[in-house]
Design a protein around this motif. Sequence first.
Motif, PDB file in Angstrom:
ATOM      1  N   MET A 194       0.954  -1.240   0.180  1.00  9.04           N
ATOM      2  CA  MET A 194      -0.164   0.009   0.083  1.00  9.04           C
ATOM      3  C   MET A 194       0.703   1.175  -0.019  1.00  9.04           C
ATOM      4  O   MET A 194       1.777   1.340   0.944  1.00  9.04           O
ATOM      5  CB  MET A 194      -0.823   0.211   1.170  1.00  9.04           C
ATOM      6  N   ILE A 195       0.632   2.144  -0.942  1.00  7.20           N
ATOM      7  CA  ILE A 195       1.308   3.507  -0.916  1.00  7.20           C
ATOM      8  C   ILE A 195       0.294   4.415  -0.287  1.00  7.20           C
ATOM      9  O   ILE A 195      -0.459   5.077  -1.065  1.00  7.20           O
ATOM     10  CB  ILE A 195       1.526   3.712  -2.387  1.00  7.20           C
ATOM     11  N   ALA A 202       5.409   9.468  -1.705  1.00 10.35           N
ATOM     12  CA  ALA A 202       4.452   8.923  -2.396  1.00 10.35           C
ATOM     13  C   ALA A 202       4.277   9.549  -3.433  1.00 10.35           C
ATOM     14  O   ALA A 202       4.009   9.273  -4.622  1.00 10.35           O
ATOM     15  CB  ALA A 202       3.196   9.314  -1.650  1.00 10.35           C
ATOM     16  N   ALA A 203       4.694  11.138  -3.677  1.00 10.62           N
ATOM     17  CA  ALA A 203       4.783  12.057  -4.932  1.00 10.62           C
ATOM     18  C   ALA A 203       5.698  11.351  -5.729  1.00 10.62           C
ATOM     19  O   ALA A 203       5.450  11.594  -6.890  1.00 10.62           O
ATOM     20  CB  ALA A 203       4.911  13.508  -4.419  1.00 10.62           C
ATOM     21  N   THR A 211      -5.259   3.047  -8.139  1.00  9.11           N
ATOM     22  CA  THR A 211      -7.083   3.016  -7.680  1.00  9.11           C
ATOM     23  C   THR A 211      -6.832   3.565  -6.289  1.00  9.11           C
ATOM     24  O   THR A 211      -5.778   3.795  -5.426  1.00  9.11           O
ATOM     25  CB  THR A 211      -7.533   1.536  -7.478  1.00  9.11           C
ATOM     26  N   ALA A 212      -7.998   4.209  -5.798  1.00  9.46           N
ATOM     27  CA  ALA A 212      -8.337   4.866  -4.442  1.00  9.46           C
ATOM     28  C   ALA A 212      -8.122   3.875  -3.386  1.00  9.46           C
ATOM     29  O   ALA A 212      -8.168   2.703  -3.498  1.00  9.46           O
ATOM     30  CB  ALA A 212      -9.403   5.630  -4.669  1.00  9.46           C
ATOM     31  N   ASP A 271      -5.958   9.575  -2.961  1.00  6.59           N
ATOM     32  CA  ASP A 271      -4.507   9.804  -3.429  1.00  6.59           C
ATOM     33  C   ASP A 271      -3.722   8.382  -2.860  1.00  6.59           C
ATOM     34  O   ASP A 271      -2.418   8.329  -2.970  1.00  6.59           O
ATOM     35  CB  ASP A 271      -3.848  11.066  -2.686  1.00  6.59           C
ATOM     36  N   ASP A 272      -4.252   7.600  -2.093  1.00  8.34           N
ATOM     37  CA  ASP A 272      -3.574   6.287  -1.614  1.00  8.34           C
ATOM     38  C   ASP A 272      -3.657   5.244  -2.630  1.00  8.34           C
ATOM     39  O   ASP A 272      -4.742   4.820  -3.044  1.00  8.34           O
ATOM     40  CB  ASP A 272      -4.020   5.760  -0.342  1.00  8.34           C
ATOM     41  N   HIS A 273      -2.461   4.606  -3.292  1.00  8.72           N
ATOM     42  CA  HIS A 273      -2.657   3.625  -4.284  1.00  8.72           C
ATOM     43  C   HIS A 273      -1.923   2.488  -3.827  1.00  8.72           C
ATOM     44  O   HIS A 273      -1.716   2.181  -2.461  1.00  8.72           O
ATOM     45  CB  HIS A 273      -1.805   4.324  -5.547  1.00  8.72           C
TER      46      HIS A 273
END
Length: 386
Positions: A45-46, A67-68, A90-91, A146-148
Amino acid sequence: MRETLVVGAGIAGLSAAWYLRRAGHTVTVVDPDPGNGASHAAAGMIAAVSEVVHQHDAIRPLMLASAAAYPQFIADLEQTVGHPVSYLPTATLGVGATPGDVAAFRNLSDVQRAAGMTVEQLTVRQARRVEPSLAPGISGAFLVADDHQVNPRTLLGALAEAVYSPTGEGPQGRLVRRQVTGVLRDGDVVTGVHLADGRELQGDATVLCPGMSFPDIDGLPEAQCVRLRPVHGDILRARVKPGRPGLLERTVRGLVDGRPVYLVPRADGEIVIGATEREDGFDGVSLEGVHQLLRDAQILVPGAADLELTEIMARARPGTPDDLPYLGGVPGVDGVIVSTGYSRHGVLLAPLCARLAAVLASGKTPENRGRHDATLLSTTSLERTP
C-alpha cells in the motif's frame, strides 16, 4: 567508476542499487535469500494519507515526498524493464464497522485534512455504490483518492531485472548470495564487507539495507545508535475462485471494534489480507492472528468467505524506538550508509529513501540536492535523539 556494495535485496536495497546503477556505479548486491524478507510479505500500500498516525508528525514529510515520487519511479522502472510492474492508481477506502470505528476514522481525517490531505467522508450507500461487496451493516467510510498500491513481489522482480540485466542504464549489477558477517575497515573508513564463507568484497562505498539482520553485522561499534525491534505481522493471500467475478477494485482499510484490517485487491484476482502487529518474539504464524484477520475481513466484505486461501505467512518488520527509519552515514565513519528500520513503510518510502541513499553513497552532501533533502535526512539521521 565507483564500486558500491549494497547489503540486502529487499525493496530498500534493490531500489538503492537501481538508482546507483543509473548513476554509473558498479553495484554488487549481497543477500543470502534475496527478496524473501519483509518485502516478500508486504501488501504494497502506497498510503501516505491512510498511514497517518496521531502524534507521528516527523515521518509525514517522508511519506508524502515518497508517495509523490512514486508515479515517476514506476514510469522509469517500467521503461527500463519494458513491462508493467503491477502498480494500480486506484483509491483507498477507509471503512468503519461500528459507529466507534467511524468516529476514529473521522478524528483521523481531521488530522489528515489539517496536514493538507484530501479525505472524503461517504455514507454507507455511497460507499457500497463505490464497492458493492462491502457489507450493508458497515457504519461508514472515507475515500482517500491519493493512496494507491503496487505488488511488492512484482516490484522486487522488476528491480532485480533493472539491476542485474545487461541492458539498462549504467554498468550491469551482480548478486552475491551470501550472508554478510561484518564490514572491512581501514581505520575510520569502511572498505567492504566480510562474507560468511570467508571471502571479502571490496567497495568504494557500502550501503547497509539488511533489515532485522543489521545487528548481526560486526565491525561498526559506532552504529550502536541503530536500535531495531522485530514487529511481527501475520498476513494472508487469497484468490477469487475461477469463473467468479472480482470482489474488490479498491484497497479497503478497515477498523472492526478498533482492530485494523485491510484487503488489497490485485488485477489478477489475488487479494492480500493483513496484517497483525505483535512484538511477542515469535517468528511463526499466530493462529489467533489468522483467525482475527479472516473474521474481520468477512465482517467488512462478506464475500471474502468465498475466496480461495492460498498463503499464510509471517515476517518481522524492523521497527525503531521512534518509528522513524535510519538513513544516513555512521557517525565518525566514512564509506558506509545505513538504510533500515522502515517497519511497515518500506514499500511506501522506497523511491525517496533509495534516491537519498544513492546520493549519500555517491559522496555528495544533502545540500548538493537542496534544502528539502537535507531536512528529510535530518529526520532519519543516525544521530537524532529519539
